[in-house]
Design an enzyme around this catalytic site. Sequence first.
Site, PDB file in Angstrom:
ATOM      1  N   ALA A  33       0.832  -1.200   0.000  1.00  0.00           N
ATOM      2  CA  ALA A  33       0.000   0.000   0.000  1.00  0.00           C
ATOM      3  C   ALA A  33       0.871   1.257   0.000  1.00  0.00           C
ATOM      4  CB  ALA A  33      -0.924   0.002   1.210  1.00  0.00           C
ATOM      5  N   GLU A  34       1.965   1.201   0.758  1.00  0.00           N
ATOM      6  CA  GLU A  34       2.862   2.346   0.825  1.00  0.00           C
ATOM      7  C   GLU A  34       3.553   2.540  -0.532  1.00  0.00           C
ATOM      8  OE1 GLU A  34       3.436   4.709   2.662  1.00  0.00           O
ATOM      9  OE2 GLU A  34       5.490   5.410   2.286  1.00  0.00           O
ATOM     10  N   ASP A  36       2.375   1.698  -3.445  1.00  0.00           N
ATOM     11  CA  ASP A  36       1.381   2.246  -4.365  1.00  0.00           C
ATOM     12  C   ASP A  36       1.166   3.736  -4.132  1.00  0.00           C
ATOM     13  OD1 ASP A  36       1.120  -0.237  -5.431  1.00  0.00           O
ATOM     14  OD2 ASP A  36      -0.705  -0.750  -4.320  1.00  0.00           O
ATOM     15  N   SER A  81      22.188 -21.824 -27.900  1.00  0.00           N
ATOM     16  CA  SER A  81      21.392 -22.752 -27.091  1.00  0.00           C
ATOM     17  C   SER A  81      22.355 -23.639 -26.310  1.00  0.00           C
ATOM     18  CB  SER A  81      20.463 -23.573 -27.976  1.00  0.00           C
ATOM     19  OG  SER A  81      21.211 -24.157 -28.999  1.00  0.00           O
ATOM     20  N   LEU A  82      21.800 -24.557 -25.535  1.00  0.00           N
ATOM     21  CA  LEU A  82      22.624 -25.393 -24.661  1.00  0.00           C
ATOM     22  C   LEU A  82      22.514 -26.846 -25.088  1.00  0.00           C
ATOM     23  CD1 LEU A  82      21.521 -23.881 -21.245  1.00  0.00           C
ATOM     24  CD2 LEU A  82      23.818 -23.735 -22.203  1.00  0.00           C
ATOM     25  N   GLU A 112      23.119 -23.476 -12.111  1.00  0.00           N
ATOM     26  CA  GLU A 112      21.959 -22.573 -12.054  1.00  0.00           C
ATOM     27  C   GLU A 112      20.686 -23.344 -12.386  1.00  0.00           C
ATOM     28  OE1 GLU A 112      22.683 -19.590 -15.021  1.00  0.00           O
ATOM     29  OE2 GLU A 112      24.673 -19.117 -14.232  1.00  0.00           O
ATOM     30  N   LYS A 114      17.494 -24.063 -14.535  1.00  0.00           N
ATOM     31  CA  LYS A 114      17.150 -23.735 -15.911  1.00  0.00           C
ATOM     32  C   LYS A 114      15.686 -23.315 -15.940  1.00  0.00           C
ATOM     33  CE  LYS A 114      17.609 -25.389 -20.644  1.00  0.00           C
ATOM     34  NZ  LYS A 114      16.294 -24.980 -21.134  1.00  0.00           N
ATOM     35  N   ASP A 116      12.053 -22.155 -17.014  1.00  0.00           N
ATOM     36  CA  ASP A 116      11.201 -22.483 -18.141  1.00  0.00           C
ATOM     37  C   ASP A 116      10.391 -21.242 -18.508  1.00  0.00           C
ATOM     38  OD1 ASP A 116      10.278 -24.079 -20.068  1.00  0.00           O
ATOM     39  OD2 ASP A 116       9.006 -25.329 -18.799  1.00  0.00           O
ATOM     40  N   GLU A 172      16.110 -14.752 -18.426  1.00  0.00           N
ATOM     41  CA  GLU A 172      14.849 -15.423 -18.726  1.00  0.00           C
ATOM     42  C   GLU A 172      13.689 -14.655 -18.087  1.00  0.00           C
ATOM     43  OE1 GLU A 172      15.449 -18.168 -20.524  1.00  0.00           O
ATOM     44  OE2 GLU A 172      13.712 -19.481 -20.362  1.00  0.00           O
ATOM     45  N   TYR A 222      14.982 -13.302 -14.247  1.00  0.00           N
ATOM     46  CA  TYR A 222      16.295 -13.566 -13.656  1.00  0.00           C
ATOM     47  C   TYR A 222      17.332 -13.449 -14.766  1.00  0.00           C
ATOM     48  CZ  TYR A 222      14.690 -15.425  -9.144  1.00  0.00           C
ATOM     49  OH  TYR A 222      14.158 -15.565  -7.888  1.00  0.00           O
ATOM     50  N   LYS A 311      18.481 -31.919 -18.026  1.00  0.00           N
ATOM     51  CA  LYS A 311      17.028 -31.721 -17.992  1.00  0.00           C
ATOM     52  C   LYS A 311      16.346 -32.676 -17.017  1.00  0.00           C
ATOM     53  CE  LYS A 311      15.081 -29.533 -21.022  1.00  0.00           C
ATOM     54  NZ  LYS A 311      15.082 -29.390 -22.473  1.00  0.00           N
ATOM     55  N   CYS A 405     -23.233 -46.271  -5.792  1.00  0.00           N
ATOM     56  CA  CYS A 405     -21.817 -46.488  -5.523  1.00  0.00           C
ATOM     57  C   CYS A 405     -21.282 -47.680  -6.314  1.00  0.00           C
ATOM     58  CB  CYS A 405     -21.631 -46.725  -4.023  1.00  0.00           C
ATOM     59  SG  CYS A 405     -19.953 -47.187  -3.590  1.00  0.00           S
ATOM     60  N   CYS A 408     -20.472 -50.626  -3.655  1.00  0.00           N
ATOM     61  CA  CYS A 408     -21.445 -51.341  -2.820  1.00  0.00           C
ATOM     62  C   CYS A 408     -22.882 -51.161  -3.295  1.00  0.00           C
ATOM     63  CB  CYS A 408     -21.313 -50.909  -1.363  1.00  0.00           C
ATOM     64  SG  CYS A 408     -21.926 -49.251  -1.042  1.00  0.00           S
ATOM     65  N   CYS A 423     -20.932 -41.744  -1.365  1.00  0.00           N
ATOM     66  CA  CYS A 423     -21.673 -42.977  -1.164  1.00  0.00           C
ATOM     67  C   CYS A 423     -22.299 -42.904   0.221  1.00  0.00           C
ATOM     68  CB  CYS A 423     -20.700 -44.150  -1.244  1.00  0.00           C
ATOM     69  SG  CYS A 423     -21.359 -45.654  -0.537  1.00  0.00           S
ATOM     70  N   CYS A 429     -20.093 -50.246   2.635  1.00  0.00           N
ATOM     71  CA  CYS A 429     -19.245 -50.028   1.467  1.00  0.00           C
ATOM     72  C   CYS A 429     -17.828 -50.542   1.733  1.00  0.00           C
ATOM     73  CB  CYS A 429     -19.214 -48.542   1.147  1.00  0.00           C
ATOM     74  SG  CYS A 429     -18.351 -48.194  -0.372  1.00  0.00           S
TER      75      CYS A 429
HETATM   76  S1  IVH Z   1      22.627 -19.953 -20.494  1.00  0.00           S
HETATM   77  C1  IVH Z   1      25.333 -19.927 -23.941  1.00  0.00           C
HETATM   78  N1  IVH Z   1      21.359 -20.218 -18.226  1.00  0.00           N
HETATM   79  O1  IVH Z   1      17.673 -22.221 -21.858  1.00  0.00           O
HETATM   80  C2  IVH Z   1      24.377 -20.198 -22.869  1.00  0.00           C
HETATM   81  N2  IVH Z   1      20.158 -20.479 -20.247  1.00  0.00           N
HETATM   82  O2  IVH Z   1      18.921 -23.779 -24.511  1.00  0.00           O
HETATM   83  C3  IVH Z   1      23.071 -19.615 -23.114  1.00  0.00           C
HETATM   84  N3  IVH Z   1      17.754 -20.900 -19.934  1.00  0.00           N
HETATM   85  O3  IVH Z   1      16.725 -20.326 -24.383  1.00  0.00           O
HETATM   86  C4  IVH Z   1      22.061 -19.875 -22.116  1.00  0.00           C
HETATM   87  N4  IVH Z   1      17.783 -20.832 -17.730  1.00  0.00           N
HETATM   88  O4  IVH Z   1      16.804 -18.934 -22.260  1.00  0.00           O
HETATM   89  C5  IVH Z   1      21.277 -20.248 -19.563  1.00  0.00           C
HETATM   90  N5  IVH Z   1      20.324 -20.372 -16.160  1.00  0.00           N
HETATM   91  C6  IVH Z   1      20.251 -20.409 -17.478  1.00  0.00           C
HETATM   92  C7  IVH Z   1      19.043 -20.626 -18.156  1.00  0.00           C
HETATM   93  C8  IVH Z   1      19.024 -20.668 -19.550  1.00  0.00           C
HETATM   94  C9  IVH Z   1      17.032 -20.985 -18.814  1.00  0.00           C
HETATM   95  C10 IVH Z   1      17.231 -21.038 -21.304  1.00  0.00           C
HETATM   96  C11 IVH Z   1      17.715 -19.980 -22.232  1.00  0.00           C
HETATM   97  C12 IVH Z   1      17.832 -20.637 -23.565  1.00  0.00           C
HETATM   98  C13 IVH Z   1      17.803 -22.087 -23.247  1.00  0.00           C
HETATM   99  C14 IVH Z   1      19.102 -22.710 -23.674  1.00  0.00           C
END
Ligand code: IVH
Length: 668
Positions: A33-34, A36, A81-82, A112, A114, A116, A172, A222, A311, A405, A408, A423, A429
Amino acid sequence: MSTLQERVQGLRAEIERHNYAYYVLDQPSVPDAEYDRLLRELEGLENEHPELRSPDSPTQRVGAEPLDGFDEVRHRTPMLSLANAFSKDEVEAFHQRVLKGLETDHVDYVAEPKLDGVAISLRFEDGRLVQAATRGDGTTGEDVTSNVRTIRAIPLKLRRSGWPQSLEVRGEIYMPLKGFHAWNARARKQGVKELVNPRNAAAGSLRQLDSRITAQRPLAFYCYGAEAGDPLAESHYERLMQLRDWGFPVNPEVRRVRNASGCLDYYRAMEKKRENLGYDIDGVVFKVEMREQQQTLGFVSRAPRWALAQKFPAQEEITRLRAIDVRVGRTGALTPVARLEPVFVGGVTVTNATLHNIDEIRRKDVRIGDWVIVRRAGDVIPEVVRVIAERREGELEEFRMPSHCPDCGSMVEREEGEAVFRCTGGLVCPAQRVRSIKHFASRKAMDIEGLGDKLVDQLADTGLIHTVADLYTLDKDQVAGLERMGEKSAENLLRELERSKSPELGRFLYALGIREVGEVTAESLARHFGALDKVIEASVEALEDVMDVGPVVAGHVHAFFREDHNLEVLRALEDAGVRWQHVEPDTGAQPLAGQTWVLTGTLSMPRARAKSLLESLGARVTGSVSAKTDVLLAGEAAGSKLRKAESLGVRIMDEDGFSDLMESHGAV
Ligand code: IVH
């Protein structure tokens, strides 16, 4: 600087401090509230003095005019990508490759969660957010700056100093589960479309051309990495700490770990924590900590050789609903259960999933033969999340709950306004029987000493008893033949059973285990009616006349004695020699029996007390005034009920009159 300008800047600084405490430190520094109030004050000042507006003011988080489309953004360095791992072996193999590439015998990693959600790249120039872009194909993404500016966890302006003039932060954007569920609860109430899952919700929110819509969505962020023109810390972990200091939320679960064993320990720890994080993660990420080592390792195609995602098994899968069965729980509640084509989800093969209750089935429009999304998260019972409507072939029939039921054959009842079907064959039963026998034998009920839960389980498992009446047909050899029972204990048990054959009526009624009939209510029933036959015959209205008995309990009692199976058990008990003691009905002390009272206005005693005084004298107390009301007890400031009573000619009593009446009957 004018005092007005100072106030505006002071407010901005204060709001930013609170933002930092809330989103980065996760330690709110002021009540909502504060916060806001401060924001409203700043908004007011900026509206009165448009010349003081600034694009990075905390008021600028509400969204801007809709766009016609998103501009393309070419990433300065590709968004990679990873590589994925699904097993311990794959993590170990990754670590071996890293050791070999670095020609060393140990490596420090940063581990870390991962998240979603949706990957985002944020560009800051001179400490100000200038561009936010989605990953796209990794080379070219979409400019979603206006949308991202509405997300409070993302700073519009960097804190402190020391940041490079040009900085790109990656991370993300996600939707916390609390916000996701709250959003859907509201959507359900308003009858609008629900969000499918938190990941889709985050992606969909970012894809809005109208950023005012994005501003309404509960999104969070994050960061997990950064690039800059000027040098940043040489350790990935230290780099995250720098980012945190500059105002970016860093996941508090980030850890430094050593070697494959450290990575695997982290995976197991996060697997356990996963359910309580408050947001979805689909695995964990390991990154070689030192930049120099990362550079030595380099890249293969689109993924770094220095990082790996381990994963979790998928928590949602698609399968077909073969049938809907109805399972009866120990309390008699009927739960519809989906029978599925076996599917591997959440790390196990799932063939059944709960559908909760009929309302859920209707809401999700689940029909036998549908393709459905099944979710199994952690140890939680698998559930059907939703139907894939596009895959339905032809007309499928709506599911109905059975009227009897499945275990029974007793009637099934549904309480007004309740989602649960039950029931009514509590005593017979099979699903409820063990529970009902344990209750029957318990101390406050028939008080059969020596007949504990374990023994009841044994008797039921060996098929010696099916209902409570069978207890009285047991003979010594049968009991002595059970495991851990000797002649002596068998004799004792039979003696106890014999002794229990003449219970007080109240105890006996309690022992029957009628829903919501506790000891006190059972005692009231016994005293009001005096004999079991009278209770059995009583109408719902007659039952409601009993002290403490409302329409719900009256309904349960009535339904219980309408069920033939239950009556058969009562007859069998009688045949076995059980004789409940009749009680002198409580009529003499009930001078107000047959009267209906309504209470209104403010009384000097708690309403519950006035109600129970009246009920102790036999009156019935209801909530609304009608032609059937005999007396209205009107306290201070009585309103509409008083007017209605006057118009109907109902007798009205004030509190003094009430006190006199109670005194004259010796109730107080
Ligand atoms: S590092 C070169 N750290 O996972 C490394 N990715 O396939 C680049 N993701 O679409 C990514 N948490 O958005 C990294 N702690 C994390 C992550 C993360 C989620 C996602 C990222 C990317 C996919 C990688």
